[in-house]
Design a protein around this motif. Sequence first.
Motif, mmCIF file in Angstrom:
data_model
loop_
_atom_site.group_PDB
_atom_site.id
_atom_site.type_symbol
_atom_site.label_atom_id
_atom_site.label_comp_id
_atom_site.label_asym_id
_atom_site.label_seq_id
_atom_site.Cartn_x
_atom_site.Cartn_y
_atom_site.Cartn_z
ATOM 1 N N SER A 42 38.940 89.127 42.084
ATOM 2 C CA SER A 42 40.264 88.564 41.851
ATOM 3 C C SER A 42 41.089 89.405 40.890
ATOM 4 O O SER A 42 40.575 89.943 39.904
ATOM 5 N N ASP A 43 42.367 89.468 41.172
ATOM 6 C CA ASP A 43 43.333 90.029 40.250
ATOM 7 C C ASP A 43 43.498 89.006 39.099
ATOM 8 O O ASP A 43 43.053 87.853 39.227
ATOM 9 N N PHE A 44 44.105 89.404 38.009
ATOM 10 C CA PHE A 44 44.283 88.452 36.904
ATOM 11 C C PHE A 44 45.718 87.925 36.799
ATOM 12 O O PHE A 44 45.990 86.770 37.123
ATOM 13 N N ASP A 45 46.651 88.821 36.376
ATOM 14 C CA ASP A 45 48.008 88.362 36.088
ATOM 15 C C ASP A 45 48.706 87.851 37.331
ATOM 16 O O ASP A 45 48.780 88.538 38.348
ATOM 17 N N MET A 46 49.206 86.663 37.246
ATOM 18 C CA MET A 46 49.998 86.041 38.324
ATOM 19 C C MET A 46 49.138 85.690 39.552
ATOM 20 O O MET A 46 49.664 85.364 40.604
ATOM 21 N N PRO A 59 53.908 84.647 30.828
ATOM 22 C CA PRO A 59 53.632 86.047 30.492
ATOM 23 C C PRO A 59 52.430 86.638 31.234
ATOM 24 O O PRO A 59 51.488 85.921 31.565
ATOM 25 N N THR A 60 52.483 87.952 31.451
ATOM 26 C CA THR A 60 51.301 88.689 31.902
ATOM 27 C C THR A 60 50.499 89.049 30.649
ATOM 28 O O THR A 60 50.976 88.831 29.526
ATOM 29 N N SER A 61 49.329 89.670 30.830
ATOM 30 C CA SER A 61 48.538 90.047 29.651
ATOM 31 C C SER A 61 49.284 91.088 28.809
ATOM 32 O O SER A 61 49.183 91.072 27.576
ATOM 33 N N HIS A 62 50.051 91.954 29.454
ATOM 34 C CA HIS A 62 50.891 92.881 28.681
ATOM 35 C C HIS A 62 51.964 92.103 27.901
ATOM 36 O O HIS A 62 52.192 92.374 26.720
ATOM 37 N N ASN A 63 52.597 91.162 28.590
ATOM 38 C CA ASN A 63 53.681 90.402 27.932
ATOM 39 C C ASN A 63 53.191 89.597 26.725
ATOM 40 O O ASN A 63 53.963 89.332 25.804
ATOM 41 N N VAL A 64 51.902 89.204 26.748
ATOM 42 C CA VAL A 64 51.351 88.472 25.600
ATOM 43 C C VAL A 64 51.526 89.331 24.343
ATOM 44 O O VAL A 64 51.907 88.841 23.276
ATOM 45 N N ILE A 89 61.076 97.742 40.728
ATOM 46 C CA ILE A 89 60.522 98.790 41.605
ATOM 47 C C ILE A 89 59.146 98.341 42.124
ATOM 48 O O ILE A 89 58.836 98.468 43.302
ATOM 49 N N GLU A 90 58.329 97.780 41.198
ATOM 50 C CA GLU A 90 56.988 97.322 41.596
ATOM 51 C C GLU A 90 57.053 96.393 42.811
ATOM 52 O O GLU A 90 56.256 96.506 43.736
ATOM 53 N N ILE A 91 58.025 95.480 42.812
ATOM 54 C CA ILE A 91 58.044 94.461 43.877
ATOM 55 C C ILE A 91 59.073 94.762 44.974
ATOM 56 O O ILE A 91 59.309 93.924 45.837
ATOM 57 N N PHE A 157 39.707 92.091 38.403
ATOM 58 C CA PHE A 157 40.125 93.490 38.506
ATOM 59 C C PHE A 157 41.623 93.534 38.173
ATOM 60 O O PHE A 157 42.461 93.132 38.975
ATOM 61 N N SER A 158 41.931 94.018 36.978
ATOM 62 C CA SER A 158 43.298 93.840 36.491
ATOM 63 C C SER A 158 43.921 95.115 35.938
ATOM 64 O O SER A 158 43.288 95.853 35.176
ATOM 65 N N ALA A 159 45.178 95.311 36.277
ATOM 66 C CA ALA A 159 45.953 96.396 35.699
ATOM 67 C C ALA A 159 46.568 95.967 34.366
ATOM 68 O O ALA A 159 47.376 96.682 33.776
ATOM 69 N N GLY A 160 46.206 94.785 33.909
ATOM 70 C CA GLY A 160 46.691 94.284 32.629
ATOM 71 C C GLY A 160 45.866 94.857 31.479
ATOM 72 O O GLY A 160 45.306 95.945 31.585
ATOM 73 N N ASN A 206 46.696 101.606 41.983
ATOM 74 C CA ASN A 206 45.536 102.513 42.105
ATOM 75 C C ASN A 206 44.221 101.765 41.963
ATOM 76 O O ASN A 206 43.216 102.333 41.541
ATOM 77 N N LYS A 207 44.210 100.495 42.340
ATOM 78 C CA LYS A 207 42.981 99.711 42.177
ATOM 79 C C LYS A 207 41.842 100.268 43.041
ATOM 80 O O LYS A 207 40.678 100.102 42.701
ATOM 81 N N ARG A 208 42.202 100.929 44.131
ATOM 82 C CA ARG A 208 41.176 101.517 44.990
ATOM 83 C C ARG A 208 40.344 102.549 44.209
ATOM 84 O O ARG A 208 39.121 102.524 44.250
HETATM 85 O O1 C5P Z 1 46.318 91.672 36.332
HETATM 86 P P1 C5P Z 1 47.301 92.479 37.138
HETATM 87 O O2 C5P Z 1 46.656 93.640 37.837
HETATM 88 O O3 C5P Z 1 48.122 91.626 38.022
HETATM 89 O O4 C5P Z 1 48.302 93.108 36.042
HETATM 90 C C1 C5P Z 1 49.410 93.853 36.390
HETATM 91 C C2 C5P Z 1 50.711 93.132 36.228
HETATM 92 O O5 C5P Z 1 51.187 93.306 34.913
HETATM 93 C C3 C5P Z 1 51.750 93.756 37.139
HETATM 94 O O6 C5P Z 1 52.065 92.912 38.213
HETATM 95 C C4 C5P Z 1 52.961 94.031 36.243
HETATM 96 O O7 C5P Z 1 54.158 93.427 36.695
HETATM 97 C C5 C5P Z 1 52.587 93.477 34.901
HETATM 98 N N1 C5P Z 1 52.958 94.397 33.821
HETATM 99 C C6 C5P Z 1 53.668 93.916 32.749
HETATM 100 N N2 C5P Z 1 54.015 94.760 31.732
HETATM 101 C C7 C5P Z 1 53.659 96.049 31.757
HETATM 102 C C8 C5P Z 1 52.916 96.550 32.831
HETATM 103 C C9 C5P Z 1 52.579 95.679 33.857
HETATM 104 O O8 C5P Z 1 53.984 92.726 32.719
HETATM 105 N N3 C5P Z 1 53.991 96.824 30.771
#
Ligand code: C5P
Length: 291
Positions: A42-46, A59-64, A89-91, A157-160, A206-208
């Motif tokens: 599973s992904d984490f944020d959102m 908030p995402t983990s970054h936003n925290v 751009i991301e979305i 598996f998180s990009a956070g 780049n999760k792959r």
């Molecule tokens: O856990 P996940 O892989 O979803 O975490 C990535 C999310 O964090 C992205 O969807 C992105 O919008 C968000 N993000 C953010 N602030 C950043 C970088 C990424 O909120 N500086």
Amino acid sequence: MRPLKMIAEMSKATVHMKDPEHLEQILESIKDSGPNTLQVISDFDMTLTRFAYNGKRCPTSHNVLDNSKLISKTCQAEMKNLLNTYYPIEIDSTRSIEEKLPLMVEWWTKVHNLLIEQKIRKDQLTAVVKESNVILREGYQLFFHHLHELDIPLLIFSAGVGDVLEEVIRQAGVLHPNVKVFSNYMDFDESGVLQDFKGELIHVYNKREGALLNTQHFQEIQSRHNVMLLGDSLGDLTMADGVQDLQNILKIGYLNDKVEERKQSYLDSYDIVLERDESMDVPNAILQYIT
Ligand code: C5P
Ligand code: MG
């Protein structure tokens, strides 16, 4: 009775599927193989956390970190600017992933460098998470406890930011031993001050690579050929690429934002699309059915 008829939650208005028959085959096949052959990625944020609560973005983990007292006002403003530039751009459904890739690396790199400049201390993270508005999706307890009880590995598996998300799960009381995290972990110096991030950067697209670099984890659970994958981004679809001899994969995608523009691409890539659904009801009901 047909599986989709037996899972009441599948008739919720938030649930969309492009190919219900194919989905039923996957469900039956995973169910027949038994819980010992299943792993959840599973992904984490959102995905595990809420996108919105009472009409306000969560908030995402970054936003925290961005929103916390650990960050100076000027730095907060810079991070907000970066978010306003790069999140659209991301979305953006009109740009290809190839086009977005370098821009995502740019966003993450800038933000991580800003965070490092702020001299964040490890011992401040507990309080910052406690004071934040991050909320796990409704029904998260059942999700984590069910997987723990059946000893089904859960890979987050998180990009956070790994340290932050782990603290969120710990404070929620669900950081069970079956949970493993791949994420961007902070590297603290000997006095406990953030000096860098460890390992290869993980960003949304780049999760792959992250999956293929961490083959050790997948080797440890190599008898688990069936995967339930949860994500909210099209970048999350490659999280299971490190799994060897994959038999069945059931992909559940949360479609939180830009719903109309992105619905078709989500339907084309996820087996189940959950539109503006802030709960874990569907993943929970499916887990009940297949295990
Ligand atoms: O856990 P996940 O892989 O979803 O975490 C990535 C999310 O964090 C992205 O969807 C992105 O919008 C968000 N993000 C953010 N602030 C950043 C970088 C990424 O909120 N500086
Ligand atoms: Mg996400």
